[in-house]
Design an enzyme around this catalytic site. Structure first.
Site, PDB file in Angstrom:
ATOM      1  N   PRO A   1       0.839  -1.203   0.000  1.00 40.05           N
ATOM      2  CA  PRO A   1       0.000   0.000   0.000  1.00 40.05           C
ATOM      3  C   PRO A   1       0.871   1.248   0.000  1.00 40.05           C
ATOM      4  O   PRO A   1       1.856   1.326   0.732  1.00 40.05           O
ATOM      5  CB  PRO A   1      -0.821  -0.125   1.290  1.00 40.05           C
ATOM      6  CG  PRO A   1      -0.029  -1.056   2.156  1.00 40.05           C
ATOM      7  CD  PRO A   1       0.663  -2.005   1.227  1.00 40.05           C
ATOM      8  N   CYS A   2       0.520   2.217  -0.831  1.00 39.55           N
ATOM      9  CA  CYS A   2       1.327   3.429  -0.974  1.00 39.55           C
ATOM     10  C   CYS A   2       0.591   4.690  -0.529  1.00 39.55           C
ATOM     11  O   CYS A   2       1.137   5.785  -0.590  1.00 39.55           O
ATOM     12  CB  CYS A   2       1.738   3.620  -2.434  1.00 39.55           C
ATOM     13  SG  CYS A   2       2.550   2.223  -3.208  1.00 39.55           S
ATOM     14  N   GLN A   3      -0.667   4.558  -0.110  1.00 38.43           N
ATOM     15  CA  GLN A   3      -1.488   5.739   0.119  1.00 38.43           C
ATOM     16  C   GLN A   3      -0.934   6.684   1.175  1.00 38.43           C
ATOM     17  O   GLN A   3      -1.242   7.863   1.177  1.00 38.43           O
ATOM     18  CB  GLN A   3      -2.916   5.318   0.501  1.00 38.43           C
ATOM     19  CG  GLN A   3      -3.729   4.815  -0.679  1.00 38.43           C
ATOM     20  CD  GLN A   3      -3.483   3.349  -0.975  1.00 38.43           C
ATOM     21  OE1 GLN A   3      -2.515   2.767  -0.499  1.00 38.43           O
ATOM     22  NE2 GLN A   3      -4.358   2.735  -1.753  1.00 38.43           N
TER      23      GLN A   3
ATOM     24  N   PHE B   1       1.946   7.796   1.323  1.00 44.79           N
ATOM     25  CA  PHE B   1       2.879   8.730   0.681  1.00 44.79           C
ATOM     26  C   PHE B   1       2.080   9.851   0.008  1.00 44.79           C
ATOM     27  O   PHE B   1       2.204  10.113  -1.174  1.00 44.79           O
ATOM     28  CB  PHE B   1       3.691   7.989  -0.384  1.00 44.79           C
ATOM     29  CG  PHE B   1       4.889   7.283   0.147  1.00 44.79           C
ATOM     30  CD1 PHE B   1       4.755   6.260   1.076  1.00 44.79           C
ATOM     31  CD2 PHE B   1       6.152   7.611  -0.279  1.00 44.79           C
ATOM     32  CE1 PHE B   1       5.866   5.584   1.556  1.00 44.79           C
ATOM     33  CE2 PHE B   1       7.266   6.941   0.192  1.00 44.79           C
ATOM     34  CZ  PHE B   1       7.128   5.929   1.115  1.00 44.79           C
TER      35      PHE B   1
END
Length: 353
Positions: free
Chosen positions: A76-78, A80
């Site tokens: 998951p990158c959310q 950032f």
């Protein structure tokens, strides 16, 4: 042959697609018992580790491989969301930091990160790109719509492709479009008719659409084709919804007392599905009622809409199977991007000589 390590592999959608594109998986890892069981059941040619990636050391990786061409996965990158706010204590960031740590250890020529994202929710793209640039990788970003590559689903995916050599990658050319999309009917129209609470493990009619024939290839029995039970009043209510209709078609006297505006909606048989979610078995979910039958979708129908062939078996209970399906990358989309990246990498190497 292009070798890869699949982090956060889940049930194996990304691995299956890349393998079908001619890539070779050499190691996979996840920390989810049912998904690991499913992965090991369907792949027996490489190790699959059941562990939190944070607990896997450089020495541990060295036990399994000395080199790989790509590291792939879906952390998951959310978290950032803004450059400069890379908080390691944000649980949404932890796994992308672990992905980066693995890239640092293995130093592959390239990496591939995939994620689910809305087209308007892309604030973190620049932060991901700059974070990996600090580690020596040029990052290309692309948003792909699954239906454009032969998946009967309109779901979007975002891909980050990192290159240690500083190469840029573009999106693969679409193979489908409006008028040629694979539809819900094309995907699941040949599966046995079920009522709520019923199940079937045998085909009872021939495949007609090319997609159906592709999904059946090498398989003589069905798994995961089991419908959830629904109360009689709910079945009566959704029986009033036509193909592609929604809760506004339900008479006032039968209207459900809860749910969102897009709850209690049928899939449209002549269009791709909107998106497959873990609530696919619940009529109250987001557009997940069968086009003609008065029930939610089965795990197998969800798998078909994701592009998993029938020979790919999901293990665990029905709730777990639906979650594994919903969380997966479509193997068909993964194959399309795998073929494109392999060709692009080859073209880049030739141009560099």
């Amino acid at each position: 042959m292009t070798t890869f390590v699949d982090l956060f592999s889940g049930a194996g959608g990304l691995s299956l697609g890349l393998k079908n594109a001619g890539w070779k998986p050499v190691l996979s890892l996840d920390h989810w018992d049912d998904a690991i069981a499913t992965y090991r059941h369907n792949f027996n040619d490489h190790p699959c580790i059941n562990a939190d990636v944070a607990s896997v050391s450089e020495a541990d990786f060295a036990l399994y491989l000395s080199h790989c061409d790509w590291v792939v996965g879906g952390p998951p990158c959310q978290g950032f969301s803004t450059v400069g706010r890379r908080k390691r204590d944000d649980p949404r960031n932890r796994l992308v930091f672990e992905f980066a740590r693995t890239v640092d250890i293995l130093r592959p020529e390239n990496f591939l990160i995939e994620n689910v994202i809305g087209l308007k929710d892309m604030k973190f793209v620049g932060a991901v790109e700059s974070y990996f640039a600090e580690r020596g990788y040029k990052v290309s970003t692309m948003v792909l719509r699954s239906a454009d590559y032969g998946v009967p689903q309109l779901r979007h995916r975002i891909f980050f492709v990192g290159s240690l050599a500083g190469a840029s990658f573009d999106a693969p050319q679409a193979s489908h479009g409006p008028g040629t999309y694979v539809t819900v009917e094309d995907a699941i129209g040949d599966l046995p008719v079920l009522g709520p609470g019923e199940a079937a493990d045998r085909y009872d009619r021939p495949a007609k659409a090319g997609y159906q024939k592709r999904m059946r290839r090498g398989c003589s029995t069905l798994s995961g084709h089991e419908a959830s039970k629904h109360p009689a009043h709910l079945v009566q209510a959704i029986s009033h919804i036509p193909d592609g209709g929604n809760r506004r078609d339900i008479p006032a006297s039968l209207q459900p007392k809860s749910g969102f505006h897009n709850s209690y909606s049928r899939l449209h048989s002549r269009s791709p599905a909107v998106a497959v979610t873990q609530n696919m078995g619940k009529p109250s979910g987001t557009r997940c009622i069968h086009p003609f039958q008065h029930r939610g979708l089965t795990a197998r129908e969800g798998a078909r809409l994701q592009g998993f062939p029938d020979a790919f078996e999901f293990l665990g209970g029905m709730t777990s199977q639906r979650l594994q399906v919903a969380n997966a990358v479509s193997p068909i989309l993964a194959e399309a991007i795998g073929r494109h990246l392999a060709k692009s990498s080859s073209d880049i190497q030739i141009a560099a000589k």
